[in-house]
Design an enzyme around this catalytic site. Sequence first.
Site, mmCIF file in Angstrom:
data_model
loop_
_atom_site.group_PDB
_atom_site.id
_atom_site.type_symbol
_atom_site.label_atom_id
_atom_site.label_comp_id
_atom_site.label_asym_id
_atom_site.label_seq_id
_atom_site.Cartn_x
_atom_site.Cartn_y
_atom_site.Cartn_z
ATOM 1 N N SER A 166 0.833 -1.201 0.000
ATOM 2 C CA SER A 166 0.000 0.000 0.000
ATOM 3 C C SER A 166 0.875 1.262 0.000
ATOM 4 O O SER A 166 1.728 1.402 -0.879
ATOM 5 C CB SER A 166 -0.927 -0.039 1.220
ATOM 6 O OG SER A 166 -1.940 0.913 1.106
ATOM 7 N N ASP A 332 -8.650 -6.450 -4.685
ATOM 8 C CA ASP A 332 -8.223 -5.141 -4.174
ATOM 9 C C ASP A 332 -8.759 -4.054 -5.102
ATOM 10 O O ASP A 332 -8.346 -3.939 -6.247
ATOM 11 C CB ASP A 332 -6.686 -5.103 -4.128
ATOM 12 C CG ASP A 332 -6.138 -3.807 -3.537
ATOM 13 O OD1 ASP A 332 -6.915 -2.864 -3.318
ATOM 14 O OD2 ASP A 332 -4.925 -3.760 -3.297
ATOM 15 N N HIS A 365 -7.831 -5.253 -0.327
ATOM 16 C CA HIS A 365 -6.535 -4.600 -0.175
ATOM 17 C C HIS A 365 -5.759 -5.136 1.031
ATOM 18 O O HIS A 365 -4.541 -5.301 0.980
ATOM 19 C CB HIS A 365 -6.770 -3.096 -0.038
ATOM 20 C CG HIS A 365 -5.531 -2.277 0.073
ATOM 21 N ND1 HIS A 365 -4.594 -2.221 -0.928
ATOM 22 C CD2 HIS A 365 -5.049 -1.491 1.070
ATOM 23 C CE1 HIS A 365 -3.598 -1.418 -0.567
ATOM 24 N NE2 HIS A 365 -3.845 -0.978 0.658
#
Lengths: 392, 219
Positions: A166, A332, A365
Amino acid sequence: MASYRHTIDGAGQARSEADTPSSRVMRFGLDQPLRLDSGQLIAPLQIGYQTYGMLNADRSNAILVCHALTGDQHVASDNPVTGKPGWWETVVGPGKPIDTNRFFVICSNVVGGCMGSTGPASTNPETGEPYGLALPLITIPDMVRAQAMLVDALGIDQLFCVAGGSMGGMQVLQWAVAYPERVFTALPIATGPRHSSQNIAFHEVGRQAIMADPDWLAGRYLAEGTSPRKGLAVARMAAHITYMSDEGLHRKFGRNLQDRDRVAFGFDADFQIESYLRHQGLTFVERFDANSYLYVTRAMDYFDIAADYGGRLANAFMGSKTRFCIVSFTSDWLFPTVESKTVVRALNASGASVSFVEIETDRGHDAFLLDEPVLFASIRGFLSSAAAARWK
Amino acid sequence: MQPLAAPIHGELSKRLDLLVISELVEPGSRVLDVGCGDGELLTLLAETRGVEGRGIELSQAGVNQCLARGLSVIQGDADTDLVDYPDDSFDYVILSQTIQATMHPRRVLSEMLRIGRRVIVSFPNFGHWTVRTSLGFRGRMPVTENLPYSWYDTPNIHFCTIRDFVQLCRDVEAEIERAVTLNAGGTRMTLNAPWWFWNLFGQQAVFLLSHPDTPKRSG
């Protein structure tokens, strides 16, 4: 009452971590300012960090792990605020895919954070009060520049790997672009070369929730002894939805009711998902500083590697000798596979060495933080073969 | 997810097919293996020809095996992902036992010719006499040790014969620099035979192609 007391203690602990973290600290004096993209300087500068494993004799086995938006340096040891295990203990540790028996792992709190690196909750030496909004805006390249200062101070020239998911993945990409010769391998996971319009939109909702809280006091809440808890909790709730997937939520919660047989015809948390999100919001405010949330989300919003290279991402990686392994997850929707593929395409165009894995999962995610055996196998395979090439 | 490189023939002949390919590759070149499976060919090429190899593979298992071997491999699809590569970015683009499993063989071949200075394609020959026998005398689609799938569940949706492939090369204006066929025993058919002979007795074919403006290789 007990939970209220816990809240106060947790917040107190979180508050003290900003200046005096329960981790290692590297301090840079007025003579070593951090130069920011905005043109401003931060000095003095403090970086809270953790290390695991042993640095080898020629200082070549260091892996820098970069944390995500609300992460911190406690990657593989108990978090001093929450008491919970480190945020990536599935991946980092003895015998784990990032094996601390073999590698020297460094993880630092980002500049702008609230766990011991200089951020809005840190004491401004000029005023003796928390910086609040007096801290200049921070960017992802600024965070990476600060990490490079830390790595320099540790006497490490080249990192064997820079890894992270991320926002951590954004830092990995930035490392590879800014310091290609210092990054032997790069492992960006569930990330992208820029923050998308949709992601900026979600962040703006979170920031507006914080700033709409009357206790935010234009960022001066720490000095005034208040806390925008409700705003920060709402920001976290909204963001948390983006870390999961529709399918995953349905599997986990469905339309199940919370501690009741039928809906109560009111606005209590009837549904399990509501209760879950409220819990996520409440626990988050105990450990995280609201202004830090503003700063760090902004840093992500500003991230756009190609913008600095005439709009052509491939130019950013031209001539790179770094070996890349890029990982995405099918469900995601915050950093969908197409974002990773943009990076893969650019690396291909620049002739760099790149591998790419898309892992099938319904966990969205957040999958990069969870028990995903294919992820572990990919990291293991990539690092061990790179190690064989590095020390052949 | 179906594997891109479908296992369509035996272990021994597969290795020979890869050996034939590796002999066509000049040492030290840059190679893209499309549908690289577990990375067997890329590993062979790295070891015997010192190539700088890259791969594309559809299956998760294949990609992970490649990663563990230290290969640079992208999880992707020959039909959609070749457009991402710049012109002439490789010396060789290889499609080994995969063209029959692609959705658009002609488009894939054209993309390969754009990306690579040379292209190597190997495929099972659907004109082989055993296939003709099955269709001609039994009236059934062939299911053999080498072609083990039933017609309704095969990943091999675009079979062709050697002559069909030669025609495709003409259609996309590819030059055939070399062609090698292997018979049922996996032995190379070195005879200077006419196409019809190869088309009947060659079980597999390996073609080395180039686009017309690629300089001929010396020797």
